[in-house]
Design a protein around this motif. Sequence first.
Motif, mmCIF file in Angstrom:
data_model
loop_
_atom_site.group_PDB
_atom_site.id
_atom_site.type_symbol
_atom_site.label_atom_id
_atom_site.label_comp_id
_atom_site.label_asym_id
_atom_site.label_seq_id
_atom_site.Cartn_x
_atom_site.Cartn_y
_atom_site.Cartn_z
ATOM 1 N N PRO A 90 -5.225 -1.445 2.426
ATOM 2 C CA PRO A 90 -4.269 -1.235 3.521
ATOM 3 C C PRO A 90 -3.307 -0.083 3.220
ATOM 4 N N LEU A 91 -2.812 0.528 4.282
ATOM 5 C CA LEU A 91 -1.826 1.599 4.165
ATOM 6 C C LEU A 91 -0.514 1.239 4.856
ATOM 7 N N ARG A 92 -0.495 0.111 5.501
ATOM 8 C CA ARG A 92 0.723 -0.349 6.184
ATOM 9 C C ARG A 92 0.980 -1.808 5.801
ATOM 10 N N PRO A 93 2.254 -2.184 5.597
ATOM 11 C CA PRO A 93 3.468 -1.369 5.593
ATOM 12 C C PRO A 93 3.553 -0.480 4.354
ATOM 13 N N PHE A 94 4.646 0.229 4.210
ATOM 14 C CA PHE A 94 4.756 1.247 3.177
ATOM 15 C C PHE A 94 4.638 0.669 1.766
ATOM 16 N N VAL A 95 4.968 -0.605 1.563
ATOM 17 C CA VAL A 95 4.924 -1.173 0.213
ATOM 18 C C VAL A 95 3.498 -1.334 -0.307
ATOM 19 N N THR A 96 2.501 -1.146 0.546
ATOM 20 C CA THR A 96 1.121 -1.220 0.068
ATOM 21 C C THR A 96 0.732 -0.003 -0.751
ATOM 22 N N VAL A 97 1.499 1.070 -0.653
ATOM 23 C CA VAL A 97 1.246 2.294 -1.414
ATOM 24 C C VAL A 97 2.308 2.392 -2.500
ATOM 25 N N ARG A 98 1.880 2.478 -3.748
ATOM 26 C CA ARG A 98 2.816 2.506 -4.864
ATOM 27 C C ARG A 98 3.655 3.784 -4.848
ATOM 28 N N LEU A 99 4.813 3.699 -5.480
ATOM 29 C CA LEU A 99 5.627 4.894 -5.682
ATOM 30 C C LEU A 99 4.839 5.909 -6.512
ATOM 31 N N PRO A 100 5.089 7.198 -6.334
ATOM 32 C CA PRO A 100 4.247 8.221 -6.976
ATOM 33 C C PRO A 100 4.541 8.463 -8.448
ATOM 34 N N THR A 101 5.552 7.831 -9.022
ATOM 35 C CA THR A 101 6.021 8.194 -10.360
ATOM 36 C C THR A 101 4.935 8.085 -11.416
ATOM 37 N N LEU A 102 4.259 6.940 -11.499
ATOM 38 C CA LEU A 102 3.268 6.742 -12.553
ATOM 39 C C LEU A 102 2.104 7.717 -12.398
ATOM 40 N N ALA A 103 1.666 7.951 -11.185
ATOM 41 C CA ALA A 103 0.567 8.895 -10.964
ATOM 42 C C ALA A 103 0.943 10.293 -11.451
ATOM 43 N N HIS A 104 2.184 10.702 -11.218
ATOM 44 C CA HIS A 104 2.620 12.019 -11.668
ATOM 45 C C HIS A 104 2.740 12.077 -13.190
ATOM 46 N N ILE A 105 3.155 10.971 -13.813
ATOM 47 C CA ILE A 105 3.229 10.950 -15.279
ATOM 48 C C ILE A 105 1.840 11.093 -15.884
ATOM 49 N N VAL A 106 0.876 10.322 -15.358
ATOM 50 C CA VAL A 106 -0.496 10.404 -15.869
ATOM 51 C C VAL A 106 -1.082 11.786 -15.601
ATOM 52 N N ALA A 107 -0.806 12.333 -14.422
ATOM 53 C CA ALA A 107 -1.328 13.659 -14.091
ATOM 54 C C ALA A 107 -0.741 14.737 -15.000
#
Length: 370
Positions: A90-107
Amino acid sequence: MTRAAPGWNRFARVSRPVAAAVLSLMALLMAWGAAGGVGRNHVAVASPSAAHFDGLVGDHALYARIAQRVAAGESYYTAAAAEHRSGHYPLRPFVTVRLPTLAHIVAALGEQKTMFLFLLVGGAAIVAWYRRLRTEAGIPRYAPIGALFVAANLTQLAAREWLFIHEVAAGALLALALALYRPARPWLAMVIIAAALAIRETIVPVAMLFGLFALIDRDWRAAAGWLAIGLCFAGGLAAHVTTLSAVITPADPASQGWHGQGGWIAYLSFVQTSSLLRFFEGWVAALLVPLALLGWAAWRSRLGLAVLLIQLGYAALLMLFARPANFYWAMLVTPTLFIGLAFAPAALAGLARALRQPAQPVAAPIPASP
């Protein structure tokens, strides 16, 4: 063999009825858990038909793939929306998508360096808890054994698949912050909790609790610091919602909601699956989790109260809202839950002594004067 002062144990001088009530509650919770079939029947792991990526399955694969696309230069929100759609998430509501912080750290760091970073955080949490339990005034001399329970329940930090699960990193940061928290000097814990909050927004109840403590203490500087963290978090969350809304459509699927209502058995099952107890039968969790909570309830201190409220608060959230697939939410609190076992023997001894003491005789009424 202890340096314990009598005042640390909340159950050392309770009345006989209180001791009987606490022990009865413990027995009820243990029996309920043992009879309720604690275990994987109450947990939903990824199925073979779930998303796969580079040896990972389900949510692990989803977040790893998003991090890879971010590392390749793609916008986090574009990548997240595409991967959610591809994996039928799911993409709704917004809480179904995690904050971007961890993805940016791993990237930015890559998998190996990110794993090393969080292993350092976990190691620091173990050392910090050992020092805290060794130097805290009044508690039993054997209390530092609690640091071993922290170590035993941070083992996911060494497993690649858990690198991408936000609760694991946030739970390690929370364990470190709690070990370092002191009301007179809250600043380091404040920074670490802010970092955990940037990774997983479900850390917000902890920040609110410490903000409340600052208000109770009339420590206006600390209260202002917690307020600043709250305002920054609100601003970041608003930016997250706004940016996400630009890449989703009304046709995107919505979440089925969070109303698991699995109760006490589900909570115990989530803790078992998310901790070292996963290697044991369910009845072990049914016995040890209530004992750990009792141990935290026994420690009469600000830190003991804080951890007890955090454990009970997240237990309530897991019992009411977590679905079987959300079992890993428990990883926010399992690193610190079992420290309470270090205080449980003294708590039980105090309750047993109170139960054995003779009942106080009822004073005879004084006859009225003629």
